[in-house]
Motif scaffolding. Structure first.
Motif, PDB file in Angstrom:
ATOM      1  N   PRO A  29       0.784  -1.344   0.047  1.00 56.90           N
ATOM      2  CA  PRO A  29       0.031  -0.036   0.140  1.00 56.90           C
ATOM      3  C   PRO A  29       0.902   1.256   0.052  1.00 56.90           C
ATOM      4  O   PRO A  29       0.392   2.307  -0.723  1.00 56.90           O
ATOM      5  N   THR A  30       1.987   1.120   0.700  1.00 56.20           N
ATOM      6  CA  THR A  30       2.608   2.589   0.863  1.00 56.20           C
ATOM      7  C   THR A  30       3.740   2.651  -0.539  1.00 56.20           C
ATOM      8  O   THR A  30       3.582   3.945  -0.874  1.00 56.20           O
ATOM      9  N   CYS A  37       3.310  -7.976   1.346  1.00 53.37           N
ATOM     10  CA  CYS A  37       4.445  -8.462   0.618  1.00 53.37           C
ATOM     11  C   CYS A  37       4.786  -9.898   0.716  1.00 53.37           C
ATOM     12  O   CYS A  37       5.157 -10.370   0.016  1.00 53.37           O
ATOM     13  N   CYS A  58       1.877  -4.713   7.502  1.00 54.01           N
ATOM     14  CA  CYS A  58       0.433  -5.502   6.860  1.00 54.01           C
ATOM     15  C   CYS A  58       0.639  -6.895   6.470  1.00 54.01           C
ATOM     16  O   CYS A  58      -0.311  -7.635   6.183  1.00 54.01           O
ATOM     17  N   ARG A  61      12.942  -1.659   1.825  1.00 61.99           N
ATOM     18  CA  ARG A  61      12.912  -1.708   3.361  1.00 61.99           C
ATOM     19  C   ARG A  61      14.083  -2.892   3.666  1.00 61.99           C
ATOM     20  O   ARG A  61      14.695  -2.746   4.540  1.00 61.99           O
TER      21      ARG A  61
HETATM   22  S1  SF4 Z   1       4.210  -4.847   5.296  1.00 58.55           S
HETATM   23 FE1  SF4 Z   1       4.980  -5.277   3.300  1.00 58.55          FE
HETATM   24  S2  SF4 Z   1       3.214  -4.649   2.155  1.00 58.55           S
HETATM   25 FE2  SF4 Z   1       2.782  -3.957   3.967  1.00 58.55          FE
HETATM   26  S3  SF4 Z   1       3.440  -1.808   3.936  1.00 58.55           S
HETATM   27 FE3  SF4 Z   1       5.224  -2.936   4.999  1.00 58.55          FE
HETATM   28  S4  SF4 Z   1       6.371  -3.377   3.081  1.00 58.55           S
HETATM   29 FE4  SF4 Z   1       4.497  -2.680   2.394  1.00 58.55          FE
END
Ligand code: SF4
Ligand code: SF4
Length: 411
Positions: free
Chosen positions: A29-30, A75, A72, A44
């Motif tokens: 989402p980001t 990914c 969340c 990340r």
């Molecule tokens: S958990 Fe994964 S999909 Fe969800 S915001 Fe973070 S990097 Fe993005």
């Protein structure tokens, strides 16, 4: 301060699995909002790798990258190489918290971690917050629930067949949803026990990077829920974390085995209803019903379809699938306080989808999602937001409505 020993090896192993393919980017989402590699799972992971190698400190850009992550786990679901992103996320948050708690937890919400440990104190905090609501920052104001609910009724019964986990925010704000879940379980043939010494699950602490705080709560819950009963809960985020206790306490001597056994006993409400001794029947009210699914129920518990299956059992209502039904709503624990702008954009997109689908009611299955969606619905004149357990309880009926209507259909 960096990671040490075993945990560092676990992270390195996950990082080694990432082949940088980018399949995870379109579900993040980001990344979808900003298009920046640093707001993507791959970016990340690269930041964590650089920090582990000592090329950058556990601060600044690394802090920003993980602070903007919702946690969340979409990914993880999308990754063809099986990279357990959440293990890297947790370790990164832990390192950031160790280096400076302000990296993961603003001062405005820092007391929350200690207050959620005691449900009575949590209620007092919410009450006090409502008195001074006008003085609070906007992000905190919108996080404050409109109301407090009566506490979940507690009981210790002679021959229970299920134990119920009430949660901290769930108990303080959505006690009626807990009570509805218990009515459903009892109607389905369970005898439900609600241990009085149970605690907050610890997910908030873990996501903030306070691993010792999460571990202490997990041990308290292992004692409260000793035995063999299934441990039932109705909150996607809490359930996911309870199911992860085996991992959380894996290196913790005598607790490791107890935690692994406990994790195997944890069931979402919908799973327990699947396994129930008796069949339940539901009669609808001719409503169009949509769902904002808890992302941790989807991506950590991997039971996205269970709530939808139960909604579809309601004869006479129509389940309407939102395009982003399984996508995070932007609540993500305290994300809407830490990242109010990103959280609001995610919520705006969600409310747009809801406006297009025009459901009569929007169901939720996690307290954070409930607060977030109630806020979004109030702001946009959207549909009423209702807990899945309350929706199902309100539509319980003694007889099978399909059989009731059959003779009339034949006439
Ligand atoms: S958990 Fe994964 S999909 Fe969800 S915001 Fe973070 S990097 Fe993005
Ligand atoms: S985390 Fe998985 S999907 Fe994302 S870049 Fe790495 S290997 Fe590809």
């Amino acid at each position: 301060m960096g990671l040490t020993g075993n945990r560092r090896a676990i992270i390195q192993q996950e990082l080694n699995h990432c082949n940088k393919c980018g399949f995870c980017l379109p579900v993040c989402p980001t990344y979808l909002l900003t298009g920046s590699e640093l707001d993507s799972p791959r970016g990340r992971l690269a930041m964590a790798e650089a920090a582990i190698r000592g090329e950058v400190p556990w601060a600044h850009e690394v802090g920003d990258a993980f602070s903007r992550c919702l946690g969340c786990r979409a990914c993880e679901t999308a990754c063809p190489s099986g990279v357990a992103y959440s293990r890297v996320y947790e370790a990164a948050r832990e390192s950031l918290y160790q280096s400076n708690p302000a990296h993961t937890l603003p001062w405005t919400v820092r007391p929350l971690l200690s207050w959620v440990k005691n449900r009575r104190r949590l209620r007092r905090l919410i009450r006090a917050g409502r008195v001074v609501r006008a003085l609070l920052p906007r992000s905190l104001r919108q996080l404050l629930p409109e109301r407090l609910s009566p506490s979940t009724r507690h009981s210790l019964v002679a021959t229970p067949t299920a134990a119920y986990f009430v949660g901290c925010i769930s108990d303080a704000v959505y006690g009626e949803a807990n009570d509805a879940a218990i009515v459903l379980l009892e109607s389905a043939g369970y005898t439900v026990q609600i241990p009085t010494t149970q605690q907050c699950c610890g997910a908030l602490h873990m996501h903030a990077g306070d691993r010792p705080g999460a571990e202490a709560l997990a041990r308290a819950n292992l004692m409260a829920f000793s035995g063999e009963l299934p441990v039932v809960n109705h909150a996607g985020g809490c359930g996911a974390f309870l199911k992860d206790y085996g991992h959380l306490l894996a290196g913790d001597g005598e607790w490791a085995e107890r935690a692994a056994h406990f994790a195997e006993r944890v069931r979402d409400l919908t799973e327990s209803l699947d396994d129930a001794p008796q069949t339940l029947f539901f009669k609808g009210q001719g409503q169009r019903v949509a769902l904002q699914n808890s992302c941790h129920l989807v991506n950590a518990q991997h039971i996205a379809d269970r709530p939808k299956t139960w909604i579809r059992k309601v004869e006479g209502d129509q389940y309407v699938e939102l395009p982003g039904t399984d996508r995070c709503c932007g609540s993500a624990g305290i994300y809407n306080v830490v990242q109010p702008s990103l959280a609001q954009q995610i919520l705006d997109d969600k409310m747009q989808e809801i406006q297009t689908a025009q459901p009569d009611v929007l169901l939720v299955n996690n307290p954070g999602c409930a607060l977030q969606m109630e806020h979004g619905s109030r702001a946009t004149g959207g549909p009423p937001v209702m807990y899945l357990s309350i929706y199902l309880k309100n539509r319980l009926t003694a007889a099978n409505p399909a059989e009731e209507s059959a003779p009339a259909a034949r006439e």
